[in-house]
Design a protein around this motif. Structure first.
Motif, PDB file in Angstrom:
ATOM      1  N   THR A 249      48.346  20.851  87.943  1.00  0.00           N
ATOM      2  CA  THR A 249      49.557  21.118  86.885  1.00  0.00           C
ATOM      3  C   THR A 249      49.799  19.797  85.941  1.00  0.00           C
ATOM      4  OG1 THR A 249      50.771  22.556  88.339  1.00  0.00           O
ATOM      5  CG2 THR A 249      51.837  21.660  86.640  1.00  0.00           C
ATOM      6  N   PRO A 250      49.586  18.759  86.690  1.00  0.00           N
ATOM      7  CA  PRO A 250      49.625  17.328  85.880  1.00  0.00           C
ATOM      8  C   PRO A 250      48.751  17.080  84.878  1.00  0.00           C
ATOM      9  CG  PRO A 250      49.746  16.937  88.395  1.00  0.00           C
ATOM     10  CD  PRO A 250      49.282  18.240  88.097  1.00  0.00           C
ATOM     11  N   THR A 251      47.594  17.745  84.901  1.00  0.00           N
ATOM     12  CA  THR A 251      46.599  17.657  83.836  1.00  0.00           C
ATOM     13  C   THR A 251      47.224  17.593  82.279  1.00  0.00           C
ATOM     14  OG1 THR A 251      44.955  18.918  84.962  1.00  0.00           O
ATOM     15  CG2 THR A 251      44.557  18.915  82.572  1.00  0.00           C
ATOM     16  N   SER A 252      46.535  16.608  81.803  1.00  0.00           N
ATOM     17  CA  SER A 252      47.031  16.427  80.251  1.00  0.00           C
ATOM     18  C   SER A 252      45.732  16.684  79.089  1.00  0.00           C
ATOM     19  CB  SER A 252      47.437  14.937  80.178  1.00  0.00           C
ATOM     20  OG  SER A 252      47.560  14.955  78.472  1.00  0.00           O
ATOM     21  N   CYS A 253      46.141  17.791  78.038  1.00  0.00           N
ATOM     22  CA  CYS A 253      44.739  17.873  77.451  1.00  0.00           C
ATOM     23  C   CYS A 253      44.884  16.699  76.394  1.00  0.00           C
ATOM     24  CB  CYS A 253      45.557  19.107  76.688  1.00  0.00           C
ATOM     25  SG  CYS A 253      45.531  20.588  77.552  1.00  0.00           S
TER      26      CYS A 253
ATOM     27  N   PHE B 260      44.200   7.522  66.642  1.00  0.00           N
ATOM     28  CA  PHE B 260      44.797   7.578  68.196  1.00  0.00           C
ATOM     29  C   PHE B 260      43.824   8.688  68.928  1.00  0.00           C
ATOM     30  CE2 PHE B 260      48.261   5.856  65.919  1.00  0.00           C
ATOM     31  CZ  PHE B 260      48.603   4.813  66.813  1.00  0.00           C
ATOM     32  N   THR B 261      43.066   8.316  69.955  1.00  0.00           N
ATOM     33  CA  THR B 261      42.127   9.121  70.320  1.00  0.00           C
ATOM     34  C   THR B 261      42.781   9.468  71.930  1.00  0.00           C
ATOM     35  OG1 THR B 261      40.994   7.331  71.473  1.00  0.00           O
ATOM     36  CG2 THR B 261      40.195   8.224  69.402  1.00  0.00           C
ATOM     37  N   GLY B 262      42.125  10.580  72.117  1.00  0.00           N
ATOM     38  CA  GLY B 262      42.574  10.968  73.534  1.00  0.00           C
ATOM     39  C   GLY B 262      41.643  12.019  74.307  1.00  0.00           C
ATOM     40  N   CYS B 263      41.532  11.972  75.509  1.00  0.00           N
ATOM     41  CA  CYS B 263      40.742  13.009  76.410  1.00  0.00           C
ATOM     42  C   CYS B 263      41.565  13.733  77.475  1.00  0.00           C
ATOM     43  CB  CYS B 263      39.569  12.231  76.898  1.00  0.00           C
ATOM     44  SG  CYS B 263      40.190  10.976  78.269  1.00  0.00           S
ATOM     45  N   ASN B 264      41.274  14.849  77.877  1.00  0.00           N
ATOM     46  CA  ASN B 264      41.443  15.406  78.888  1.00  0.00           C
ATOM     47  C   ASN B 264      41.555  14.610  80.221  1.00  0.00           C
ATOM     48  OD1 ASN B 264      39.179  16.344  78.723  1.00  0.00           O
ATOM     49  ND2 ASN B 264      39.363  18.295  80.057  1.00  0.00           N
ATOM     50  N   VAL B 265      42.768  14.370  81.088  1.00  0.00           N
ATOM     51  CA  VAL B 265      43.038  13.927  82.194  1.00  0.00           C
ATOM     52  C   VAL B 265      43.289  14.777  83.275  1.00  0.00           C
ATOM     53  CG1 VAL B 265      43.922  11.835  83.361  1.00  0.00           C
ATOM     54  CG2 VAL B 265      43.518  11.625  80.851  1.00  0.00           C
ATOM     55  N   GLU B 266      42.613  15.342  84.221  1.00  0.00           N
ATOM     56  CA  GLU B 266      42.714  16.334  85.305  1.00  0.00           C
ATOM     57  C   GLU B 266      43.495  15.845  86.279  1.00  0.00           C
ATOM     58  OE1 GLU B 266      39.577  19.119  85.328  1.00  0.00           O
ATOM     59  OE2 GLU B 266      40.050  19.881  83.523  1.00  0.00           O
TER      60      GLU B 266
END
Ligand code: THU
Length: 139
Positions: free
Chosen positions: A52-56, A41-47
């Motif tokens: 504050t809602p940013t996800s790492c 499962f891959t992920g990227c940061n989503v600013e």
């Protein structure tokens, strides 16, 4: 862990980094979380403009997996650097992501902090989050 498996996970994290949405920090992160059934499962940061809602990247990957019913993991690789640059530092997960991962893996999870396929630190979540607080504390 075998070098080949580590490198495969790093490659997946590097590819995920390509999708990072980081217009504010310009710091792009990719993560690849392998489940015990061998899926990645891959992920990227989503600013976000409100910050504050940013996800790492790590939590993006973790929540993708958990939201698909997958809760057991045996490794994570993380890569990060400013857009267009190669970092001299490795990118280690932030405190929130360490805690989020700990919930599902406990301390044994191998964590690969990578600059490239051939340049990485292999550590564990327990080393990054000693005496972590987890589900067992509430049992
Ligand atoms: N970031 C991650 O995605 N993972 C980390 O391990 C460190 C920080 C993100 C959050 C933010 O979008 C940017 O990197 C700068 O902090």
């Amino acid at each position: 862990m075998e070098t080949k498996q580590i490198q495969e996970l790093i490659r997946a994290a590097l590819a995920a980094r390509g999708f990072a949405y980081a217009p504010y920090s310009r710091f792009k992160v990719g993560a690849a979380l392998r489940s015990t059934d061998g899926r990645v499962f891959t992920g990227c940061n989503v600013e976000n403009a409100a910050f504050t809602p940013t996800s790492c990247a790590e939590r993006t990957a973790l929540f993708k997996a958990v939201s698909e019913g997958v809760r057991e993991f045996d490794a994570i690789a993380i890569v990060g650097s400013l857009d267009g640059q190669t970092n001299t530092l490795v990118t280690a997960p932030c405190g929130v992501c360490r805690q989020a991962l700990f919930e599902f893996t406990g301390p044994a999870l191998p964590v690969i902090l990578a600059r490239s396929e051939d340049d990485y630190i292999l550590t564990t979540l327990g080393e990054l989050l000693p005496y972590g607080f987890g589900p067992q504390n509430l049992a």
